[in-house]
Design a protein around this motif. Structure first.
Motif, PDB file in Angstrom:
ATOM      1  N   GLY A  76      31.053   7.348  -5.252  1.00 54.80           N
ATOM      2  CA  GLY A  76      29.807   6.922  -4.618  1.00 54.80           C
ATOM      3  C   GLY A  76      30.069   6.083  -3.381  1.00 54.80           C
ATOM      4  N   ASP A  77      29.335   4.982  -3.262  1.00 52.42           N
ATOM      5  CA  ASP A  77      29.495   4.125  -2.086  1.00 52.42           C
ATOM      6  C   ASP A  77      30.508   3.005  -2.310  1.00 52.42           C
ATOM      7  OD1 ASP A  77      28.100   2.505  -3.820  1.00 52.42           O
ATOM      8  OD2 ASP A  77      26.429   2.109  -2.452  1.00 52.42           O
ATOM      9  N   LYS A  78      31.300   3.110  -3.376  1.00 56.70           N
ATOM     10  CA  LYS A  78      32.275   2.063  -3.694  1.00 56.70           C
ATOM     11  C   LYS A  78      33.585   2.196  -2.918  1.00 56.70           C
ATOM     12  CE  LYS A  78      30.326   1.382  -8.218  1.00 56.70           C
ATOM     13  NZ  LYS A  78      30.329   1.883  -9.575  1.00 56.70           N
ATOM     14  N   ALA A  79      33.769   3.301  -2.206  1.00 55.94           N
ATOM     15  CA  ALA A  79      34.980   3.487  -1.408  1.00 55.94           C
ATOM     16  C   ALA A  79      34.694   4.387  -0.223  1.00 55.94           C
ATOM     17  CB  ALA A  79      36.099   4.088  -2.256  1.00 55.94           C
ATOM     18  N   ARG A  80      35.444   4.165   0.839  1.00 58.25           N
ATOM     19  CA  ARG A  80      35.405   5.065   1.985  1.00 58.25           C
ATOM     20  C   ARG A  80      36.481   6.120   1.763  1.00 58.25           C
ATOM     21  NH1 ARG A  80      36.382   1.428   6.713  1.00 58.25           N
ATOM     22  NH2 ARG A  80      37.228   0.066   5.114  1.00 58.25           N
ATOM     23  N   ILE A  81      36.122   7.373   1.973  1.00 60.86           N
ATOM     24  CA  ILE A  81      37.042   8.487   1.745  1.00 60.86           C
ATOM     25  C   ILE A  81      37.375   9.123   3.083  1.00 60.86           C
ATOM     26  CG2 ILE A  81      37.413  10.680   0.547  1.00 60.86           C
ATOM     27  CD1 ILE A  81      36.951   8.293  -1.344  1.00 60.86           C
ATOM     28  N   GLY A  82      38.677   9.239   3.357  1.00 62.40           N
ATOM     29  CA  GLY A  82      39.145   9.904   4.566  1.00 62.40           C
ATOM     30  C   GLY A  82      39.980  11.099   4.162  1.00 62.40           C
ATOM     31  N   ALA A  83      40.310  11.948   5.131  1.00 62.85           N
ATOM     32  CA  ALA A  83      41.086  13.139   4.792  1.00 62.85           C
ATOM     33  C   ALA A  83      41.981  13.576   5.938  1.00 62.85           C
ATOM     34  CB  ALA A  83      40.159  14.293   4.420  1.00 62.85           C
ATOM     35  N   VAL A  84      43.166  14.027   5.572  1.00 62.47           N
ATOM     36  CA  VAL A  84      44.056  14.740   6.481  1.00 62.47           C
ATOM     37  C   VAL A  84      43.589  16.189   6.405  1.00 62.47           C
ATOM     38  CG1 VAL A  84      46.441  15.463   6.836  1.00 62.47           C
ATOM     39  CG2 VAL A  84      45.956  13.185   5.935  1.00 62.47           C
ATOM     40  N   ARG A  85      43.611  16.953   7.486  1.00 65.77           N
ATOM     41  CA  ARG A  85      43.082  18.318   7.434  1.00 65.77           C
ATOM     42  C   ARG A  85      44.128  19.360   7.804  1.00 65.77           C
ATOM     43  NH1 ARG A  85      39.830  18.639   4.249  1.00 65.77           N
ATOM     44  NH2 ARG A  85      39.383  20.687   5.032  1.00 65.77           N
ATOM     45  N   PHE A  86      44.167  20.413   7.026  1.00 68.70           N
ATOM     46  CA  PHE A  86      44.951  21.608   7.319  1.00 68.70           C
ATOM     47  C   PHE A  86      44.011  22.796   7.179  1.00 68.70           C
ATOM     48  CE2 PHE A  86      48.598  19.028   6.046  1.00 68.70           C
ATOM     49  CZ  PHE A  86      49.626  19.514   6.837  1.00 68.70           C
ATOM     50  N   ASP A  87      44.218  23.839   7.944  1.00 73.43           N
ATOM     51  CA  ASP A  87      43.456  25.067   7.729  1.00 73.43           C
ATOM     52  C   ASP A  87      43.889  25.700   6.410  1.00 73.43           C
ATOM     53  OD1 ASP A  87      41.982  24.843  10.047  1.00 73.43           O
ATOM     54  OD2 ASP A  87      43.419  25.982  11.230  1.00 73.43           O
ATOM     55  N   GLY A  88      45.172  25.682   6.146  1.00 71.96           N
ATOM     56  CA  GLY A  88      45.743  26.140   4.882  1.00 71.96           C
ATOM     57  C   GLY A  88      46.957  25.264   4.624  1.00 71.96           C
ATOM     58  N   HIS A  89      47.024  24.632   3.478  1.00 71.35           N
ATOM     59  CA  HIS A  89      48.080  23.652   3.226  1.00 71.35           C
ATOM     60  C   HIS A  89      49.393  24.327   2.843  1.00 71.35           C
ATOM     61  CE1 HIS A  89      50.295  20.312   1.507  1.00 71.35           C
ATOM     62  NE2 HIS A  89      49.515  19.538   2.239  1.00 71.35           N
ATOM     63  N   PRO A  90      50.486  24.013   3.547  1.00 73.33           N
ATOM     64  CA  PRO A  90      51.777  24.651   3.266  1.00 73.33           C
ATOM     65  C   PRO A  90      52.272  24.426   1.834  1.00 73.33           C
ATOM     66  CG  PRO A  90      51.939  23.189   5.192  1.00 73.33           C
ATOM     67  CD  PRO A  90      50.553  23.083   4.665  1.00 73.33           C
ATOM     68  N   GLY A  91      51.926  23.294   1.244  1.00 70.60           N
ATOM     69  CA  GLY A  91      52.366  23.006  -0.121  1.00 70.60           C
ATOM     70  C   GLY A  91      51.542  23.695  -1.194  1.00 70.60           C
ATOM     71  N   LEU A  92      50.461  24.358  -0.785  1.00 73.09           N
ATOM     72  CA  LEU A  92      49.594  25.060  -1.738  1.00 73.09           C
ATOM     73  C   LEU A  92      49.530  26.548  -1.390  1.00 73.09           C
ATOM     74  CD1 LEU A  92      46.639  22.484  -1.946  1.00 73.09           C
ATOM     75  CD2 LEU A  92      48.489  22.800  -3.610  1.00 73.09           C
ATOM     76  N   GLY A  93      50.652  27.094  -0.967  1.00 74.26           N
ATOM     77  CA  GLY A  93      50.693  28.514  -0.633  1.00 74.26           C
ATOM     78  C   GLY A  93      49.821  28.858   0.558  1.00 74.26           C
ATOM     79  N   ASN A  94      49.691  27.923   1.503  1.00 75.00           N
ATOM     80  CA  ASN A  94      48.864  28.101   2.700  1.00 75.00           C
ATOM     81  C   ASN A  94      47.394  28.353   2.387  1.00 75.00           C
ATOM     82  OD1 ASN A  94      50.942  27.638   4.616  1.00 75.00           O
ATOM     83  ND2 ASN A  94      51.758  29.649   4.083  1.00 75.00           N
ATOM     84  N   LYS A  95      46.933  27.785   1.263  1.00 76.33           N
ATOM     85  CA  LYS A  95      45.522  27.874   0.886  1.00 76.33           C
ATOM     86  C   LYS A  95      44.919  26.484   0.869  1.00 76.33           C
ATOM     87  CE  LYS A  95      46.050  31.969  -1.935  1.00 76.33           C
ATOM     88  NZ  LYS A  95      45.845  32.599  -3.199  1.00 76.33           N
ATOM     89  N   SER A  96      43.616  26.421   0.865  1.00 84.08           N
ATOM     90  CA  SER A  96      42.894  25.171   0.670  1.00 84.08           C
ATOM     91  C   SER A  96      42.770  24.946  -0.831  1.00 84.08           C
ATOM     92  CB  SER A  96      41.492  25.273   1.279  1.00 84.08           C
ATOM     93  OG  SER A  96      40.674  24.213   0.816  1.00 84.08           O
ATOM     94  N   GLY A  97      42.729  23.695  -1.237  1.00 82.67           N
ATOM     95  CA  GLY A  97      42.453  23.400  -2.639  1.00 82.67           C
ATOM     96  C   GLY A  97      41.126  24.007  -3.071  1.00 82.67           C
ATOM     97  N   ASP A  98      40.196  24.192  -2.128  1.00 83.00           N
ATOM     98  CA  ASP A  98      38.915  24.811  -2.471  1.00 83.00           C
ATOM     99  C   ASP A  98      39.118  26.230  -2.998  1.00 83.00           C
ATOM    100  OD1 ASP A  98      37.681  22.512  -1.589  1.00 83.00           O
ATOM    101  OD2 ASP A  98      36.633  23.473   0.095  1.00 83.00           O
ATOM    102  N   ASP A  99      40.166  26.914  -2.536  1.00 83.73           N
ATOM    103  CA  ASP A  99      40.450  28.263  -3.023  1.00 83.73           C
ATOM    104  C   ASP A  99      41.083  28.237  -4.414  1.00 83.73           C
ATOM    105  OD1 ASP A  99      39.585  29.377  -0.587  1.00 83.73           O
ATOM    106  OD2 ASP A  99      41.593  29.180   0.284  1.00 83.73           O
ATOM    107  N   LEU A 100      41.714  27.117  -4.754  1.00 80.97           N
ATOM    108  CA  LEU A 100      42.468  27.039  -6.012  1.00 80.97           C
ATOM    109  C   LEU A 100      41.725  26.329  -7.137  1.00 80.97           C
ATOM    110  CD1 LEU A 100      45.896  26.057  -4.420  1.00 80.97           C
ATOM    111  CD2 LEU A 100      45.151  28.334  -5.151  1.00 80.97           C
TER     112      LEU A 100
END
Length: 101
Positions: A76-100
């Motif tokens: 919720g509003d208890k923390a600020r969330i930031g993100a590093v972005r990749f189109d496809g992450h090399p450590g996840l078989g060049n996929k997004s976690g959304d695909d997995l």
């Protein structure tokens, strides 16, 4: 908001967030790095971090838009969330976690 403690949550298969974690200490910031195997575990870890007073959380590039939403909903509003972005992450078989997850 205190800028002296923050966390970085990253996705890595077959990890246990209670074991696969560490802290980098600098003169101005302590950064907890925690490996999680899924979005569900990321949400749980984020809630735990917030309960410990950490209100700055950055997510690794493996988290897609949905993954970031899952973590933000968990804290919720208890923390600020930031993100590093990749189109496809090399450590996840060049996929997004959304695909997995």
């Amino acid at each position: 908001t205190s800028m002296n403690k923050a966390a970085f949550i990253f996705l890595a298969p077959e990890t246990d967030p209670s074991v696969n974690r560490g802290t980098v200490r600098t003169p101005t910031l302590d950064l907890d790095a925690i490996a999680v195997p899924s979005y569900e575990e990321a949400a749980r870890v984020a809630r735990d971090l917030v309960s410990q007073g950490i209100d700055i959380i950055e997510l690794c590039g493996g988290f897609g838009i949905r993954g970031m939403y899952v973590v933000k909903e968990a804290v919720g509003d208890k923390a600020r969330i930031g993100a590093v972005r990749f189109d496809g992450h090399p450590g996840l078989g060049n996929k997004s976690g959304d695909d997995l997850f």
